[in-house]
Design a protein around this motif. Structure first.
Motif, PDB file in Angstrom:
ATOM      1  N   ALA A  14      -3.517   2.193   3.168  1.00 27.20           N
ATOM      2  CA  ALA A  14      -2.887   3.415   2.656  1.00 27.20           C
ATOM      3  C   ALA A  14      -3.635   4.640   3.180  1.00 27.20           C
ATOM      4  CB  ALA A  14      -2.873   3.401   1.131  1.00 27.20           C
ATOM      5  N   LEU A  71       4.045   1.864   5.828  1.00 32.67           N
ATOM      6  CA  LEU A  71       4.358   2.122   4.422  1.00 32.67           C
ATOM      7  C   LEU A  71       5.810   1.729   4.209  1.00 32.67           C
ATOM      8  CD1 LEU A  71       2.653   5.605   3.919  1.00 32.67           C
ATOM      9  CD2 LEU A  71       1.648   3.321   3.880  1.00 32.67           C
ATOM     10  N   ARG A  97       4.484  12.126   1.922  1.00 31.66           N
ATOM     11  CA  ARG A  97       3.449  11.101   1.809  1.00 31.66           C
ATOM     12  C   ARG A  97       3.309  10.592   0.374  1.00 31.66           C
ATOM     13  NH1 ARG A  97      -2.255  11.374   4.186  1.00 31.66           N
ATOM     14  NH2 ARG A  97      -1.571  13.411   4.799  1.00 31.66           N
ATOM     15  N   LEU A 123       4.229   6.817  -0.748  1.00 27.65           N
ATOM     16  CA  LEU A 123       3.157   5.940  -1.224  1.00 27.65           C
ATOM     17  C   LEU A 123       3.437   5.425  -2.630  1.00 27.65           C
ATOM     18  CD1 LEU A 123      -0.246   7.391  -0.010  1.00 27.65           C
ATOM     19  CD2 LEU A 123       0.588   5.065   0.270  1.00 27.65           C
TER      20      LEU A 123
END
Length: 179
Positions: free
Chosen positions: A83, A12, A63, A67
């Motif tokens: 993802a 990520l 998270r 994201l």
């Protein structure tokens, strides 16, 4: 309980750094294999899927925030296929190793996981240091060479060789795990 964990390392990312052009090119090359491995692990009750990701100095992020940031960036196509779902373990880290100052080892011991498959980026940095830390903690390490991305090819080749020779890591092609 699963004996193996697929650990997705640092995938990520917004790729906002000096080596981003080289790294994104190499991520594109390995992303299909990483995606396949993630899909298989998500469907396999014998494999624990774990994401460990750098916070890039954003200490209040988790998270969801990470994201949102990466999916809003220029390289969202490198993140969308892999993802992490809400029900997947997600651990944040601050430095190169997935173990340094994280609860990962405790979680692995609780789940009686002894084998780690490392995928992600960067082969000659976070993957190498994580493999070393896994080795000194007596975990078996597997690195699919076609599911890790590098910046410097020569250093990545040397890192894979070091993992294999010095740490007893199993260096394989991802297809071996996809059978």
């Amino acid at each position: 309980m699963p004996e193996t964990a697929l650990v997705v390392v640092d995938m990520l990312s917004t790729y906002e750094h000096d080596d981003a052009e080289t790294l994104t090119r190499n991520v594109r090359a390995v992303l299909p294999r990483i995606s396949e491995l993630v899909e298989n692990a998500a469907d396999d009750e014998d494999v624990e899927l774990i994401y460990v990701n750098d916070l890039y100095g954003e200490w209040n992020a988790g998270r969801a925030e990470l994201l949102e940031r990466v999916l809003g960036g220029e390289h969202r196509d490198l993140v969308e296929p892999i993802a992490p779902a809400e029900d997947v373990s997600f651990i944040v880290k601050a430095r190169h190793s997935i173990f340094y100052e994280t609860p990962l080892e405790y979680m692995l011991r609780q789940k009686e996981i002894g084998r780690l498959v490392l995928v992600g980026q960067v082969t000659e940095q976070c993957i190498l240091y994580s493999a070393l830390d896994a080795y000194i903690r007596h975990f078996d390490v597997v690195v699919p060479r076609d599911a890790v991305a590098h910046i410097h090819e020569d250093l990545a080749d040397a890192a894979l060789r070091m993992m294999e020779i010095n740490m007893g890591a199993e260096i394989i092609d991802a297809v071996t795990l996809l059978r």
